[in-house]
Design a protein around this motif. Structure first.
Motif, mmCIF file in Angstrom:
data_model
loop_
_atom_site.group_PDB
_atom_site.id
_atom_site.type_symbol
_atom_site.label_atom_id
_atom_site.label_comp_id
_atom_site.label_asym_id
_atom_site.label_seq_id
_atom_site.Cartn_x
_atom_site.Cartn_y
_atom_site.Cartn_z
ATOM 1 N N ASP A 25 43.868 51.924 35.053
ATOM 2 C CA ASP A 25 44.992 51.897 35.985
ATOM 3 C C ASP A 25 44.657 51.571 37.437
ATOM 4 O O ASP A 25 45.534 51.133 38.176
ATOM 5 C CB ASP A 25 45.717 53.245 35.953
ATOM 6 N N HIS A 26 43.440 51.801 37.858
ATOM 7 C CA HIS A 26 43.091 51.637 39.273
ATOM 8 C C HIS A 26 42.663 50.194 39.558
ATOM 9 O O HIS A 26 41.609 49.750 39.097
ATOM 10 C CB HIS A 26 41.970 52.613 39.645
ATOM 11 N N VAL A 27 43.481 49.472 40.309
ATOM 12 C CA VAL A 27 43.157 48.095 40.692
ATOM 13 C C VAL A 27 42.219 48.140 41.886
ATOM 14 O O VAL A 27 42.507 48.795 42.886
ATOM 15 C CB VAL A 27 44.446 47.303 41.034
ATOM 16 N N MET A 28 41.091 47.446 41.764
ATOM 17 C CA MET A 28 40.046 47.528 42.783
ATOM 18 C C MET A 28 39.845 46.199 43.498
ATOM 19 O O MET A 28 39.640 45.168 42.854
ATOM 20 C CB MET A 28 38.730 47.962 42.118
ATOM 21 N N SER A 29 39.866 46.251 44.814
ATOM 22 C CA SER A 29 39.591 45.038 45.587
ATOM 23 C C SER A 29 38.156 44.574 45.350
ATOM 24 O O SER A 29 37.879 43.373 45.368
ATOM 25 C CB SER A 29 39.846 45.274 47.075
ATOM 26 N N GLU A 30 37.260 45.524 45.097
ATOM 27 C CA GLU A 30 35.853 45.188 44.831
ATOM 28 C C GLU A 30 35.688 44.367 43.555
ATOM 29 O O GLU A 30 34.658 43.722 43.362
ATOM 30 C CB GLU A 30 35.008 46.472 44.725
ATOM 31 N N LEU A 31 36.691 44.393 42.715
ATOM 32 C CA LEU A 31 36.673 43.615 41.465
ATOM 33 C C LEU A 31 37.668 42.460 41.532
ATOM 34 O O LEU A 31 38.126 41.962 40.504
ATOM 35 C CB LEU A 31 36.982 44.518 40.268
ATOM 36 N N VAL A 36 38.860 48.116 36.124
ATOM 37 C CA VAL A 36 37.555 48.133 35.461
ATOM 38 C C VAL A 36 37.662 47.486 34.081
ATOM 39 O O VAL A 36 36.845 46.630 33.708
ATOM 40 C CB VAL A 36 37.030 49.586 35.350
ATOM 41 N N VAL A 37 38.670 47.863 33.327
ATOM 42 C CA VAL A 37 38.848 47.330 31.977
ATOM 43 C C VAL A 37 39.048 45.817 32.018
ATOM 44 O O VAL A 37 38.438 45.076 31.231
ATOM 45 C CB VAL A 37 40.013 48.039 31.252
ATOM 46 N N VAL A 53 32.426 50.224 41.339
ATOM 47 C CA VAL A 53 32.986 51.580 41.270
ATOM 48 C C VAL A 53 32.267 52.486 42.250
ATOM 49 O O VAL A 53 32.902 53.234 43.008
ATOM 50 C CB VAL A 53 32.904 52.149 39.831
ATOM 51 N N CYS A 54 30.952 52.399 42.290
ATOM 52 C CA CYS A 54 30.167 53.232 43.207
ATOM 53 C C CYS A 54 30.571 52.999 44.657
ATOM 54 O O CYS A 54 30.713 53.941 45.436
ATOM 55 C CB CYS A 54 28.674 52.945 43.043
ATOM 56 N N ALA A 55 30.762 51.750 45.017
ATOM 57 C CA ALA A 55 31.153 51.413 46.391
ATOM 58 C C ALA A 55 32.566 51.891 46.694
ATOM 59 O O ALA A 55 32.851 52.366 47.799
ATOM 60 C CB ALA A 55 31.050 49.910 46.599
ATOM 61 N N ALA A 56 33.449 51.787 45.727
ATOM 62 C CA ALA A 56 34.857 52.121 45.951
ATOM 63 C C ALA A 56 35.100 53.622 46.077
ATOM 64 O O ALA A 56 35.947 54.042 46.852
ATOM 65 C CB ALA A 56 35.718 51.557 44.824
#
Length: 64
Positions: A25-31, A36-37, A53-56
């Motif tokens: 569910d979590h949309v990451m700018s780092e990705l 993640v999925v 994930v670690c950075a976020a």
């Protein structure tokens, strides 16, 4: 990094229940605006996703 190790680290950091929810569910700018999925399904390396994930979420250096 193997996917099994990736998911072990996710569960260790977020807990069993929340790791899956965060990953879906979590949309990451780092990705690049992916979850993640989504990143894993699109072929991103597990180690690169874990680093994002670690950075976020500020995973302690000892758990990276």
């Amino acid at each position: 990094m193997k996917l099994t190790v990736f998911w072990e680290r996710m569960r260790a950091h977020f807990g069993d229940a929340y790791a899956d929810s965060f990953a879906r569910d979590h949309v990451m700018s780092e990705l690049g605006g992916r979850t993640v999925v989504q990143a894993l399904e699109e072929g991103w390396e597990a180690k690169d996703v874990w680093r994002a994930v670690c950075a976020a979420v500020d995973v302690p250096a000892s758990k990276r």
